[in-house]
Enzyme design. Sequence first.
Site, PDB file in Angstrom:
ATOM      1  N   ALA A  68      -1.432   9.965   0.762  1.00  0.00           N
ATOM      2  CA  ALA A  68      -2.537   9.385   0.003  1.00  0.00           C
ATOM      3  C   ALA A  68      -2.672   7.898   0.286  1.00  0.00           C
ATOM      4  O   ALA A  68      -1.679   7.176   0.397  1.00  0.00           O
ATOM      5  CB  ALA A  68      -2.324   9.608  -1.494  1.00  0.00           C
ATOM      6  N   CYS A  69      -3.906   7.467   0.414  1.00  0.00           N
ATOM      7  CA  CYS A  69      -4.194   6.036   0.517  1.00  0.00           C
ATOM      8  C   CYS A  69      -5.461   5.763  -0.270  1.00  0.00           C
ATOM      9  O   CYS A  69      -5.998   6.642  -0.948  1.00  0.00           O
ATOM     10  CB  CYS A  69      -4.319   5.585   1.971  1.00  0.00           C
ATOM     11  SG  CYS A  69      -5.756   6.228   2.851  1.00  0.00           S
ATOM     12  N   ASP A  70      -5.934   4.555  -0.191  1.00  0.00           N
ATOM     13  CA  ASP A  70      -7.058   4.139  -1.010  1.00  0.00           C
ATOM     14  C   ASP A  70      -8.285   5.017  -0.796  1.00  0.00           C
ATOM     15  O   ASP A  70      -8.900   5.486  -1.746  1.00  0.00           O
ATOM     16  CB  ASP A  70      -7.388   2.667  -0.687  1.00  0.00           C
ATOM     17  CG  ASP A  70      -8.452   2.106  -1.589  1.00  0.00           C
ATOM     18  OD1 ASP A  70      -8.391   2.371  -2.793  1.00  0.00           O
ATOM     19  OD2 ASP A  70      -9.332   1.391  -1.098  1.00  0.00           O
TER      20      ASP A  70
END
Length: 467
Positions: A383-385
């Site tokens: 997960a990232c922004d």
Amino acid sequence: MTTNMRAKVQSFGGHLTAMVLPNIGAFIAWGFITALFIPTGWMPNEAFGSIVGPMITYLLPLLIGYTGGQLVGDKRGAVAGAIATMGVIVGADIPMFVGAMIMGPLSAWVVVQMDKRIQHRIPSGFEMVVNNFSLGIVGMLLCLFAYEIVGPAVTAANLFVKSGIEALVATGFLPLLAIINEPAKVLFLNNAIDQGIYYPLGLQAAAETGKSIFFMVASNPGPGLGMLLAYAKFGEGLSKRSAPSAIIIHFFGGIHELYFPYVLMKPIMIVAMIAGAATGIATFNLLDAGLVAGPSPGSIFSYLALTPKGSFLATIAGVTTATIVSFLVASAILKMSKSTESEEDFEQSVTNMKDMKAEGAINTAAATQATAEGKNIKFVAFACDAGMGSSAMGASTFKRKLTQAGYDVEVKNFAIEKVPSDADIVVTHESLESRAVKATGLPVITIKNFINDPALDELLVTIEQQA
């Protein structure tokens, strides 16, 4: 900036990004049409050039409003968002990207709240009638509200911000934006800055002149390239060995998150980034550079592809000067640093950035152990922004390692707020840890490098042990 405030700003930026990124292809299509067919383009064509105005006025804002509504209220929310966005488009005389970012989610939220209150009161057999008419009536009211209130308010705010930035341009102070942009980027606020501020301003300017410098003030790959070159030349241990790979992914792949850890490892390095970015902006401004659309990802290929006719020298000069200045300052910092960076220092910084840890967050070892004790790991969510870029690269790399080892584990990448509940464990950058813990409620492994990180090696070992 406190951890909670940073997480809130990151989350806000993530929502903006989630509305824009799925539609980047449409923005680039508009940019190509603009670059090719406007009177000053590569292939001037009056008929094709007439598409430019309607696309930026209607299509792009409607796509943003629809997507923003869908994020909050699924299909009904998407329709409501599009209806309300039409009101804000007609109620203003500038491209309404900011208005779409407001009315899309807001309209969907209103529809969701209305549905909660009336669904259990609908007589049997009248569900379709009530649902359609309720959405139509609420959509009409939101459209009128957007036309009368939101459109004029966004126009006034836009003029205020635009006049301030234009004053910076006129006085030659535009490079000062680097002082804001660069620290914010390494705190993973790059999407909030680009998609929330510079893209709307850039698109408005590009609609008038065919290009805009606003697309370049925060996305220049030159400063990151210069710093990574300095690490490749004068760094020590793992940071020196990993820099060449990071250079390729950052400069040619456009994933700027790859250089953030090198700044966080040695915070004084932000000076090199600011100096390089400011030099690049000054060069762009001096040579009247601009792109026809936002470069996403921010790679040199995107820069060149979106450079209009007659501006290639300006684009290349801005990237080059930013690279040179960043390299010189970063090299001086590395040479003058009194503390010798060892491989152990870099690896420790990967797993132990205490100043950016959220209170009560689960550390790497605890997350791995908790998951392993509960059940086998069958679904790993990176997960990232924005759910693209760094997390996509990390998921792809880790999936290849698992495949080569013969393990059947699902690995996918997501935006933090979109991680499914059936994931067994979440892998994210440590500066996004508190946000990931709050949004997912799942065990979280924090890393600093999406490609080569000790925490990922530990996770691979854990999966091997459960097989």
